[in-house]
Enzyme design. Structure first.
Site, PDB file in Angstrom:
ATOM      1  N   ARG A  81       0.856  -1.191   0.000  1.00 16.82           N
ATOM      2  CA  ARG A  81       0.000   0.000   0.000  1.00 16.82           C
ATOM      3  C   ARG A  81       0.892   1.241   0.000  1.00 16.82           C
ATOM      4  O   ARG A  81       1.700   1.427   0.917  1.00 16.82           O
ATOM      5  CB  ARG A  81      -0.919   0.005   1.222  1.00 16.82           C
ATOM      6  N   HIS A 126      -3.138  11.075   1.145  1.00 11.81           N
ATOM      7  CA  HIS A 126      -2.787  10.735   2.537  1.00 11.81           C
ATOM      8  C   HIS A 126      -2.249  12.002   3.219  1.00 11.81           C
ATOM      9  O   HIS A 126      -1.039  12.202   3.330  1.00 11.81           O
ATOM     10  CB  HIS A 126      -1.745   9.610   2.517  1.00 11.81           C
ATOM     11  N   GLU A 171      -7.856   8.193   6.366  1.00 13.64           N
ATOM     12  CA  GLU A 171      -8.264   8.635   7.701  1.00 13.64           C
ATOM     13  C   GLU A 171      -8.855  10.046   7.744  1.00 13.64           C
ATOM     14  O   GLU A 171      -8.264  10.963   8.337  1.00 13.64           O
ATOM     15  CB  GLU A 171      -7.069   8.574   8.670  1.00 13.64           C
ATOM     16  N   GLU A 379      -3.972  -0.550   7.937  1.00 16.40           N
ATOM     17  CA  GLU A 379      -2.846  -0.125   8.792  1.00 16.40           C
ATOM     18  C   GLU A 379      -3.016  -0.742  10.163  1.00 16.40           C
ATOM     19  O   GLU A 379      -4.120  -0.785  10.706  1.00 16.40           O
ATOM     20  CB  GLU A 379      -2.803   1.402   8.991  1.00 16.40           C
TER      21      GLU A 379
END
Ligand code: BGC
Length: 475
Positions: A81, A126, A171, A379
């Site tokens: 990833r 990210h 996230e 994760e």
């Protein structure tokens, strides 16, 4: 191999992975036409990051990709990833200007992975928004949803012939809360109770647009899957016999995971308790309407915009209802106190209490609340601070205990878990903690001219576990 490794049995075709993100490993911050991101700006201000460190060089994966590839090969990963740096591909964030050198870099990474039998799982975004877009309001501006969709479509067009697993945004909870309320992450905003909900809302809108674009325009020919990586702690009632503590645990889960999972997996809207509490707190502050935005009927639908559930899990908390004066902001809306069970060892940094059973319980919660989705654990990891321990026995134990709980979640709870990505392949730039906190399966010597990578014992054991599982899946 220890005896209990025999009990870690994953289904055939299980994705054995490790994860990284662009800003944390790539370096090359101004190389070959890359535009600045909000993390460049944040790190280059004094006092924001431990010892004013930055991702300017990081693991220099932009120049040393072949060293990362060796680690991936040694581990025997089936999946890797990585995230794309939006501003390396589109320096001002828009498709008006494409940086071909950035395209070539990611083409090389993706092609090398595939040539080595490793499937890429690619995160589009990210935490590292192009600075040019922050200057236009960033995640607080409604226009960001269309800009993100253009960027996502550019990536699907450019790499989607080879990439079959996509994550839009990493996230949104951490990004919205740390970056737009607590101020400890870029862009460093601290306007309690307003900007985080707006940023989170626009992240959901942006994600949904990109999913719809993929579904309509790319899935028919590319046949991949798209989701987003959701962070969650597991929350336990401090006193399981107290109805108030049990309710506080439910509330914590609704605010942390439900904020993003409810709209996508349950009903296209925020969890009822979150809506009611933010509305009531907003009214009590004398505001005319809730600080939590509402989804307009004209928007592309949010419900159902994930082809699998991507979970980032690190730690757990014991919770009970807050007392004290209500603070304005997320914490005041939530009104939950929390601590760490003394039985859960704290590893490395103070927030990371190790509770592998929490992951099993969380996987059951996801199965029950969100309709038994296919899950990838995108994760999970264990950090070191202080003197480097290459023979990291505690992290070895952590991975075995955690994977055992994942195995139990699959076989005993019936959770449909299809993969596990250790955070992280390499020691890297751990955001506001800089290089002080190390999550790698590989140690990186940041003082070495070629940033030498050395496997920790946990990396070697992870490789053994993968090899053993591949063999038993074949037999
Ligand atoms: C993030 C990673 C980070 C890790 C450990 C997650 O919140 O996605 O970028 O390094 O946690 O803190």
């Amino acid at each position: 191999m220890l005896a209990d490794d025999q009990d870690i049995i994953m289904p055939s075709n299980f994705a054995w992975g490790a994860a990284t993100s662009a800003y944390q490993i790539e370096g090359g911050w101004d190389a070959d036409g890359r535009g600045p991101s909000i993390w460049d700006t944040f790190c280059h201000k004094k006092g924001k990051v431990f010892q004013d460190q930055s991702g300017d060089v990081a693991c220099d994966s932009y120049h040393l990709w072949e060293e990362d590839l060796k680690c991936i090969q040694q581990l025997g990963l089936t999946h890797y990833r990585l995230s794309l740096s939006w501003s390396r591909l589109l320096p001002d964030g828009t498709t008006r200007r494409i940086n071909q050198k950035g395209v070539s870099y990611y083409n090389r990474v993706i092609n090398d992975l595939l040539a080595n039998g490793v499937s890429p799982m690619v995160t589009l975004h990210h935490f590292d928004l192009p600075q040019a877009l922050q200057a236009q309001g960033g995640w607080q501006s409604p226009q960001i949803a269309d800009l993100f969709d253009s960027y996502a479509q550019f990536c699907f067009q450019t790499f989607g012939d080879r990439v079959k697993l996509w994550l839009t945004i990493n996230e949104p909870y951490i990004y919205a809360k740390f970056g737009h309320e607590d101020g400890c992450h870029a862009p460093g905003l601290d306007q309690p109770g307003v900007s985080l909900y707006l940023a989170g809302h626009n992240m959901l809108r942006a994600h949904a647009r990109a999913w719809h674009s993929y579904d309509a325009l790319y899935r028919p020919t590319q046949g991949g899957q798209v989701s987003l990586a959701l962070f969650s702690d597991w929350a336990e009632a401090h006193d399981p016999s107290s109805a108030l503590d049990v309710a506080a645990a439910e509330r914590y889960m609704a605010f942390v995971l439900g904020w993003f999972a409810w709209p996508i997996f349950v009903n296209g809207d925020y969890p009822p308790e979150m809506k009611a509490r933010v509305e009531a707190a907003s009214r009590a502050q004398g505001l005319p309407s809730s600080r939590l935005p509402t989804f307009s009927k004209e928007e592309p639908r949010i419900l159902g915009t994930a082809d699998f559930f991507a979970l980032n899990y690190y730690t757990s908390r014991r919770v009970w209802p807050g007392s004290g004066p209500a603070k304005i902001g997320f914490e005041g809306d939530l009104e939950v106190e929390r601590d760490i069970d003394p039985a859960w060892p704290v590893c490395g940094n103070s927030w990371l209490a190790v509770f592998p059973e929490g992951l099993r319980k969380l996987l059951k919660y996801i199965k029950d609340k969100f309709g038994n989705p296919t899950v990838y654990i995108t994760e999970n990891g264990f950090s070191q601070v202080g003197p480097v321990e290459i023979e990291d026995a505690r992290r070895c134990r952590f991975f075995r205990d955690t994977l055992l709980q994942v195995s139990k979640a699959i076989h005993e709870e019936g959770a449909d878990v299809r993969g596990y990505f250790a955070w992280s392949l390499l020691d890297n730039f751990e955001w506001a903690d800089g290089y002080r906190v190390r999550f790698g399966l590989y140690h990186v010597d940041f003082a070495h001219p070629r940033l030498k990578r050395t496997p920790y014992r946990s990396g070697r054991e992870y490789a053994q576990l993968i090899a053993q599982n591949k063999t038993s899946a074949r037999s």
